[in-house]
Design a protein around this motif. Sequence first.
Motif, PDB file in Angstrom:
ATOM      1  N   PRO A 134      71.599 -53.733   7.004  1.00 14.39           N
ATOM      2  CA  PRO A 134      73.102 -54.685   7.624  1.00 14.39           C
ATOM      3  C   PRO A 134      73.430 -55.256   8.800  1.00 14.39           C
ATOM      4  O   PRO A 134      72.969 -54.960   9.902  1.00 14.39           O
ATOM      5  CB  PRO A 134      73.102 -52.822   7.715  1.00 14.39           C
ATOM      6  N   PRO A 135      74.469 -55.980   8.668  1.00 18.40           N
ATOM      7  CA  PRO A 135      74.371 -56.702  10.107  1.00 18.40           C
ATOM      8  C   PRO A 135      75.349 -55.399  10.945  1.00 18.40           C
ATOM      9  O   PRO A 135      75.792 -54.277  10.876  1.00 18.40           O
ATOM     10  CB  PRO A 135      76.222 -57.826   9.241  1.00 18.40           C
ATOM     11  N   PRO A 136      75.501 -55.874  12.170  1.00 15.99           N
ATOM     12  CA  PRO A 136      75.632 -55.267  13.440  1.00 15.99           C
ATOM     13  C   PRO A 136      77.017 -54.386  13.391  1.00 15.99           C
ATOM     14  O   PRO A 136      78.072 -55.030  13.054  1.00 15.99           O
ATOM     15  CB  PRO A 136      75.255 -55.420  14.775  1.00 15.99           C
ATOM     16  N   GLY A 137      77.184 -53.587  13.489  1.00 13.15           N
ATOM     17  CA  GLY A 137      78.941 -52.679  13.145  1.00 13.15           C
ATOM     18  C   GLY A 137      79.400 -52.543  11.988  1.00 13.15           C
ATOM     19  O   GLY A 137      80.428 -52.009  11.558  1.00 13.15           O
ATOM     20  N   THR A 138      78.537 -52.806  11.432  1.00  9.94           N
ATOM     21  CA  THR A 138      78.975 -52.069   9.753  1.00  9.94           C
ATOM     22  C   THR A 138      79.357 -50.717   9.424  1.00  9.94           C
ATOM     23  O   THR A 138      78.352 -49.937   9.882  1.00  9.94           O
ATOM     24  CB  THR A 138      77.783 -52.929   8.702  1.00  9.94           C
ATOM     25  N   ASN A 139      80.156 -50.227   8.452  1.00 13.26           N
ATOM     26  CA  ASN A 139      80.521 -49.103   8.389  1.00 13.26           C
ATOM     27  C   ASN A 139      79.658 -48.255   7.745  1.00 13.26           C
ATOM     28  O   ASN A 139      79.106 -48.953   6.237  1.00 13.26           O
ATOM     29  CB  ASN A 139      82.342 -48.614   7.331  1.00 13.26           C
ATOM     30  N   VAL A 140      79.461 -47.373   8.147  1.00 15.58           N
ATOM     31  CA  VAL A 140      78.150 -46.105   7.497  1.00 15.58           C
ATOM     32  C   VAL A 140      78.392 -45.273   5.962  1.00 15.58           C
ATOM     33  O   VAL A 140      79.819 -44.770   7.016  1.00 15.58           O
ATOM     34  CB  VAL A 140      77.570 -45.267   8.919  1.00 15.58           C
ATOM     35  N   MET A 141      77.754 -45.283   5.104  1.00 19.55           N
ATOM     36  CA  MET A 141      78.813 -44.052   4.189  1.00 19.55           C
ATOM     37  C   MET A 141      77.323 -42.336   3.953  1.00 19.55           C
ATOM     38  O   MET A 141      76.206 -43.789   3.713  1.00 19.55           O
ATOM     39  CB  MET A 141      79.220 -44.789   2.834  1.00 19.55           C
ATOM     40  N   VAL A 142      77.643 -41.504   3.723  1.00 22.65           N
ATOM     41  CA  VAL A 142      76.382 -40.426   3.925  1.00 22.65           C
ATOM     42  C   VAL A 142      76.372 -39.835   2.701  1.00 22.65           C
ATOM     43  O   VAL A 142      77.164 -39.459   2.432  1.00 22.65           O
ATOM     44  CB  VAL A 142      76.357 -39.729   5.017  1.00 22.65           C
ATOM     45  N   LEU A 143      75.263 -40.353   1.944  1.00 25.14           N
ATOM     46  CA  LEU A 143      75.326 -39.440   0.473  1.00 25.14           C
ATOM     47  C   LEU A 143      74.993 -38.034   0.312  1.00 25.14           C
ATOM     48  O   LEU A 143      74.384 -37.519   1.008  1.00 25.14           O
ATOM     49  CB  LEU A 143      74.604 -39.853  -0.791  1.00 25.14           C
ATOM     50  N   GLY A 144      75.569 -37.359  -0.273  1.00 20.78           N
ATOM     51  CA  GLY A 144      75.776 -35.911  -0.163  1.00 20.78           C
ATOM     52  C   GLY A 144      74.898 -34.892  -1.110  1.00 20.78           C
ATOM     53  O   GLY A 144      74.025 -35.981  -2.040  1.00 20.78           O
ATOM     54  N   SER A 145      74.178 -34.023  -0.772  1.00 21.57           N
ATOM     55  CA  SER A 145      73.028 -33.321  -1.183  1.00 21.57           C
ATOM     56  C   SER A 145      73.402 -31.284  -0.772  1.00 21.57           C
ATOM     57  O   SER A 145      74.442 -30.864  -0.285  1.00 21.57           O
ATOM     58  CB  SER A 145      71.538 -33.888  -0.413  1.00 21.57           C
ATOM     59  N   GLN A 146      72.917 -31.161  -1.355  1.00 20.23           N
ATOM     60  CA  GLN A 146      72.471 -29.383  -0.976  1.00 20.23           C
ATOM     61  C   GLN A 146      72.986 -28.776   0.199  1.00 20.23           C
ATOM     62  O   GLN A 146      72.618 -29.686   1.489  1.00 20.23           O
ATOM     63  CB  GLN A 146      71.124 -29.113  -1.679  1.00 20.23           C
ATOM     64  N   VAL A 147      73.987 -28.171   0.181  1.00 20.59           N
ATOM     65  CA  VAL A 147      74.226 -27.155   1.566  1.00 20.59           C
ATOM     66  C   VAL A 147      73.864 -26.023   1.173  1.00 20.59           C
ATOM     67  O   VAL A 147      74.032 -25.310  -0.095  1.00 20.59           O
ATOM     68  CB  VAL A 147      76.234 -27.825   1.761  1.00 20.59           C
ATOM     69  N   TYR A 148      74.019 -24.951   2.101  1.00 19.37           N
ATOM     70  CA  TYR A 148      73.776 -23.619   2.402  1.00 19.37           C
ATOM     71  C   TYR A 148      74.738 -23.371   2.894  1.00 19.37           C
ATOM     72  O   TYR A 148      75.438 -21.866   2.884  1.00 19.37           O
ATOM     73  CB  TYR A 148      72.558 -23.033   2.104  1.00 19.37           C
ATOM     74  N   GLY A 149      75.770 -23.652   3.592  1.00 15.25           N
ATOM     75  CA  GLY A 149      76.624 -22.807   4.013  1.00 15.25           C
ATOM     76  C   GLY A 149      77.201 -24.616   4.793  1.00 15.25           C
ATOM     77  O   GLY A 149      76.771 -25.703   5.330  1.00 15.25           O
ATOM     78  N   ILE A 150      78.041 -24.550   5.871  1.00 12.23           N
ATOM     79  CA  ILE A 150      78.819 -25.209   6.926  1.00 12.23           C
ATOM     80  C   ILE A 150      78.138 -25.480   8.334  1.00 12.23           C
ATOM     81  O   ILE A 150      77.858 -26.587   8.898  1.00 12.23           O
ATOM     82  CB  ILE A 150      80.806 -24.557   7.172  1.00 12.23           C
ATOM     83  N   GLU A 151      77.243 -24.612   8.341  1.00 12.58           N
ATOM     84  CA  GLU A 151      76.049 -25.364   9.090  1.00 12.58           C
ATOM     85  C   GLU A 151      74.723 -25.196   8.876  1.00 12.58           C
ATOM     86  O   GLU A 151      73.466 -25.261   9.339  1.00 12.58           O
ATOM     87  CB  GLU A 151      76.643 -24.419  10.240  1.00 12.58           C
ATOM     88  N   LYS A 152      74.810 -25.191   7.629  1.00 16.97           N
ATOM     89  CA  LYS A 152      72.889 -24.919   6.925  1.00 16.97           C
ATOM     90  C   LYS A 152      73.234 -26.255   5.632  1.00 16.97           C
ATOM     91  O   LYS A 152      73.875 -25.570   4.459  1.00 16.97           O
ATOM     92  CB  LYS A 152      72.594 -23.480   6.684  1.00 16.97           C
ATOM     93  N   MET A 153      72.406 -27.052   5.641  1.00 17.15           N
ATOM     94  CA  MET A 153      72.553 -28.447   4.979  1.00 17.15           C
ATOM     95  C   MET A 153      70.852 -28.514   4.764  1.00 17.15           C
ATOM     96  O   MET A 153      70.169 -27.548   5.458  1.00 17.15           O
ATOM     97  CB  MET A 153      72.294 -29.848   5.774  1.00 17.15           C
ATOM     98  N   GLY A 154      70.613 -28.734   3.211  1.00 23.96           N
ATOM     99  CA  GLY A 154      69.453 -29.248   2.899  1.00 23.96           C
ATOM    100  C   GLY A 154      68.289 -29.918   3.933  1.00 23.96           C
ATOM    101  O   GLY A 154      69.158 -30.747   4.928  1.00 23.96           O
TER     102      GLY A 154
END
Length: 256
Positions: A96-116
Amino acid sequence: MKRLRSILKGIGMGLCVLGFLWFLMPLLKGGTGIGMMLGVAVCVLGFLLLLGYRLLSRKGSWQRIAVRVVSVCYVLGLCWCGYLTILMSSAQSRVPPPGTNVMVLGSQVYGIEKMGVSLTKRVERAREYLAQNPVANCIVTGGQGSNEPCAEAEAERHALIQMGVSEARIFVEDRSSNTRENMVFSRIVAEENGLGTEIVIVTQSFHMYRALMLAENAGFNPYALVADTDPVLFPLYYGRELLSLTKWNLEQLFLE
């Protein structure tokens, strides 16, 4: 010639055994699923074909035809998997060119503070990118699955804020249930907030090609930002992605 055939047969059987063990590696961390089963089945079938091809081809006409048809289909299947693997690898080169916005694709979570594991790696990679690109914003994606206590996007947002990312830089897409919907709903979020169409997709290497294609279909101009993958679990994810890509290509061929 006979000696050469024996050597090649031995190499092929050895590769099948190694592949069998490689696809069983996820069991070391409790991982299992259709991707692993696919890999194991392919390796076992390859071993059996190499072991019994000459014997069956010398028998009656139907055994000879059957083993030849299965062998041809097997080789074509391996070629298809090789082609998909090349596509997966090539997708990682979209820098990507510098400064491009980013998207994080979701995946399994086990709680608000516990991700896969996979999602944790994605969020960490996004945080690194956002620290290096202070003008970039972030879209976190993923709805709440039937086996999840909260939306995946909310867990990602919470983690990024805990890591020091400003809340004002984070935009939430929390309705999606798969990668296609990640892109469609994120495109709406981008339009509503003036984020443009250029986006950096954060996901693992095996998933990147399909993610980029679906992002393009949704109207994005996407780039790749690869998150780390647990090497022990990689065979499981890789086999599953081969099936997902095959399904996606069939849908493109027959349903569109």
